[in-house]
Design a protein around this motif. Sequence first.
Motif, PDB file in Angstrom:
ATOM      1  N   ASN A  20      21.752  55.912  85.180  1.00 28.79           N
ATOM      2  CA  ASN A  20      22.419  55.034  86.158  1.00 28.79           C
ATOM      3  C   ASN A  20      21.710  53.699  86.371  1.00 28.79           C
ATOM      4  N   PHE A  21      20.870  53.298  85.441  1.00 31.58           N
ATOM      5  CA  PHE A  21      20.183  52.014  85.501  1.00 31.58           C
ATOM      6  C   PHE A  21      20.884  51.087  84.522  1.00 31.58           C
ATOM      7  N   HIS A  22      21.142  49.841  84.888  1.00 34.65           N
ATOM      8  CA  HIS A  22      21.922  48.938  84.035  1.00 34.65           C
ATOM      9  C   HIS A  22      21.151  47.658  83.752  1.00 34.65           C
ATOM     10  N   LEU A  23      20.949  47.390  82.469  1.00 35.20           N
ATOM     11  CA  LEU A  23      20.255  46.179  82.038  1.00 35.20           C
ATOM     12  C   LEU A  23      21.083  45.338  81.073  1.00 35.20           C
ATOM     13  N   VAL A  24      21.854  45.967  80.193  1.00 34.68           N
ATOM     14  CA  VAL A  24      22.607  45.246  79.174  1.00 34.68           C
ATOM     15  C   VAL A  24      23.739  44.473  79.843  1.00 34.68           C
ATOM     16  N   GLN A  25      23.808  43.191  79.518  1.00 32.51           N
ATOM     17  CA  GLN A  25      24.801  42.306  80.122  1.00 32.51           C
ATOM     18  C   GLN A  25      25.866  41.911  79.088  1.00 32.51           C
ATOM     19  N   PRO A  26      27.079  41.599  79.530  1.00 33.75           N
ATOM     20  CA  PRO A  26      28.154  41.187  78.616  1.00 33.75           C
ATOM     21  C   PRO A  26      27.811  39.983  77.740  1.00 33.75           C
ATOM     22  N   VAL A  27      26.862  39.141  78.179  1.00 38.34           N
ATOM     23  CA  VAL A  27      26.489  37.979  77.375  1.00 38.34           C
ATOM     24  C   VAL A  27      25.978  38.401  75.996  1.00 38.34           C
TER      25      VAL A  27
ATOM     26  N   LEU B  36      18.574  48.447  76.337  1.00 38.59           N
ATOM     27  CA  LEU B  36      19.420  49.627  76.186  1.00 38.59           C
ATOM     28  C   LEU B  36      18.583  50.896  76.271  1.00 38.59           C
ATOM     29  N   GLY B  37      17.406  50.891  75.642  1.00 36.25           N
ATOM     30  CA  GLY B  37      16.512  52.039  75.746  1.00 36.25           C
ATOM     31  C   GLY B  37      16.137  52.320  77.192  1.00 36.25           C
ATOM     32  N   GLY B  38      15.924  51.269  77.971  1.00 33.09           N
ATOM     33  CA  GLY B  38      15.637  51.435  79.391  1.00 33.09           C
ATOM     34  C   GLY B  38      16.785  52.097  80.124  1.00 33.09           C
ATOM     35  N   GLU B  39      18.002  51.704  79.770  1.00 38.58           N
ATOM     36  CA  GLU B  39      19.178  52.320  80.402  1.00 38.58           C
ATOM     37  C   GLU B  39      19.289  53.802  80.049  1.00 38.58           C
TER      38      GLU B  39
ATOM     39  N   GLN C 267      27.109  52.499  80.849  1.00 38.61           N
ATOM     40  CA  GLN C 267      28.035  51.414  81.169  1.00 38.61           C
ATOM     41  C   GLN C 267      28.691  50.845  79.900  1.00 38.61           C
ATOM     42  N   ALA C 268      29.853  50.248  80.074  1.00 38.70           N
ATOM     43  CA  ALA C 268      30.641  49.720  78.962  1.00 38.70           C
ATOM     44  C   ALA C 268      29.869  48.719  78.098  1.00 38.70           C
ATOM     45  N   PRO C 269      29.144  47.731  78.675  1.00 39.44           N
ATOM     46  CA  PRO C 269      28.427  46.790  77.803  1.00 39.44           C
ATOM     47  C   PRO C 269      27.418  47.471  76.873  1.00 39.44           C
ATOM     48  N   SER C 270      26.832  48.565  77.313  1.00 42.67           N
ATOM     49  CA  SER C 270      25.862  49.272  76.461  1.00 42.67           C
ATOM     50  C   SER C 270      26.549  49.905  75.267  1.00 42.67           C
ATOM     51  N   LEU C 271      27.697  50.518  75.489  1.00 41.17           N
ATOM     52  CA  LEU C 271      28.463  51.109  74.389  1.00 41.17           C
ATOM     53  C   LEU C 271      28.975  50.020  73.455  1.00 41.17           C
ATOM     54  N   GLN C 272      29.426  48.919  74.038  1.00 39.10           N
ATOM     55  CA  GLN C 272      29.943  47.812  73.238  1.00 39.10           C
ATOM     56  C   GLN C 272      28.839  47.152  72.416  1.00 39.10           C
ATOM     57  N   LEU C 273      27.626  47.092  72.969  1.00 34.70           N
ATOM     58  CA  LEU C 273      26.522  46.448  72.271  1.00 34.70           C
ATOM     59  C   LEU C 273      26.306  47.067  70.891  1.00 34.70           C
ATOM     60  N   LEU C 274      26.232  48.378  70.827  1.00 36.70           N
ATOM     61  CA  LEU C 274      25.982  49.023  69.537  1.00 36.70           C
ATOM     62  C   LEU C 274      27.173  48.885  68.599  1.00 36.70           C
ATOM     63  N   ASN C 275      28.371  48.943  69.139  1.00 36.92           N
ATOM     64  CA  ASN C 275      29.557  48.778  68.294  1.00 36.92           C
ATOM     65  C   ASN C 275      29.578  47.380  67.686  1.00 36.92           C
ATOM     66  N   ARG C 276      29.334  46.373  68.497  1.00 37.46           N
ATOM     67  CA  ARG C 276      29.352  44.999  68.014  1.00 37.46           C
ATOM     68  C   ARG C 276      28.163  44.706  67.120  1.00 37.46           C
ATOM     69  N   LEU C 277      27.013  45.315  67.433  1.00 40.02           N
ATOM     70  CA  LEU C 277      25.828  45.090  66.608  1.00 40.02           C
ATOM     71  C   LEU C 277      26.026  45.632  65.197  1.00 40.02           C
ATOM     72  N   SER C 278      26.681  46.759  65.059  1.00 36.48           N
ATOM     73  CA  SER C 278      26.917  47.277  63.702  1.00 36.48           C
ATOM     74  C   SER C 278      27.816  46.324  62.920  1.00 36.48           C
ATOM     75  N   ASP C 279      28.789  45.708  63.594  1.00 33.11           N
ATOM     76  CA  ASP C 279      29.631  44.695  62.936  1.00 33.11           C
ATOM     77  C   ASP C 279      28.780  43.479  62.559  1.00 33.11           C
ATOM     78  N   TRP C 280      27.919  43.046  63.486  1.00 29.93           N
ATOM     79  CA  TRP C 280      27.047  41.906  63.224  1.00 29.93           C
ATOM     80  C   TRP C 280      26.156  42.184  62.009  1.00 29.93           C
ATOM     81  N   LEU C 281      25.601  43.386  61.935  1.00 32.49           N
ATOM     82  CA  LEU C 281      24.716  43.729  60.817  1.00 32.49           C
ATOM     83  C   LEU C 281      25.468  43.755  59.491  1.00 32.49           C
ATOM     84  N   PHE C 282      26.722  44.180  59.514  1.00 28.46           N
ATOM     85  CA  PHE C 282      27.526  44.169  58.280  1.00 28.46           C
ATOM     86  C   PHE C 282      27.727  42.735  57.802  1.00 28.46           C
ATOM     87  N   VAL C 283      28.146  41.865  58.709  1.00 29.35           N
ATOM     88  CA  VAL C 283      28.374  40.467  58.340  1.00 29.35           C
ATOM     89  C   VAL C 283      27.043  39.808  57.974  1.00 29.35           C
TER      90      VAL C 283
END
Length: 192
Positions: free
Chosen positions: A86-93, A78-81, A152-168
Amino acid sequence: MGHRLSKIYTRTGDSGTTGLGDGSRVAKDDLRINALGDVDELNSCIGILRSHISLSAIEDKVAWDKSLSLIQHWLFDLGGEVCIPNFHLVQPVAIEFLENEIDRMNEALPMLKDFILPAGTLSCSYAHQARAVCRRAERSLMSVHSRDQNIQAPSLQLLNRLSDWLFVASRTLQRAEGGSEVLWQKNINDTI
């Protein structure tokens, strides 16, 4: 990686600008640089959590280390992006992994009926700190996206989901270390 760092100090930033990965220069207080700093700080918080778990009595250290290692690599991507527009590395996986992990951890946790405070065992507290930094990084990244529209969408989603992961994860770690959740007390002033 095209260029290797052979000299750490370059003096190119002495005038208040810094270089992006595409060679362009921006002010050190640019939204993109702020987001990059927040993602870097988050990655450092994850590193502290990872180090603490490796030294703790928590069972399943290998699984925790694997998950946290993946997260650190995804944050570096994500830092690379952020550093290279306009460079994309984060994948939906990455998002799928975090969602599956959240579901797996949640199965063993009691349903929340009250708010919990960001406190408890050391591992739990480190996870809460990382969650708070993650939320800030998410806000910073959204500011870049609002201005440039090139995150890109996966990059925005990554941080949103990661904050949920960290809470759990904070709840799971609290239980793993034998602690109970620290609940918010609505009428705390009545106890004084």
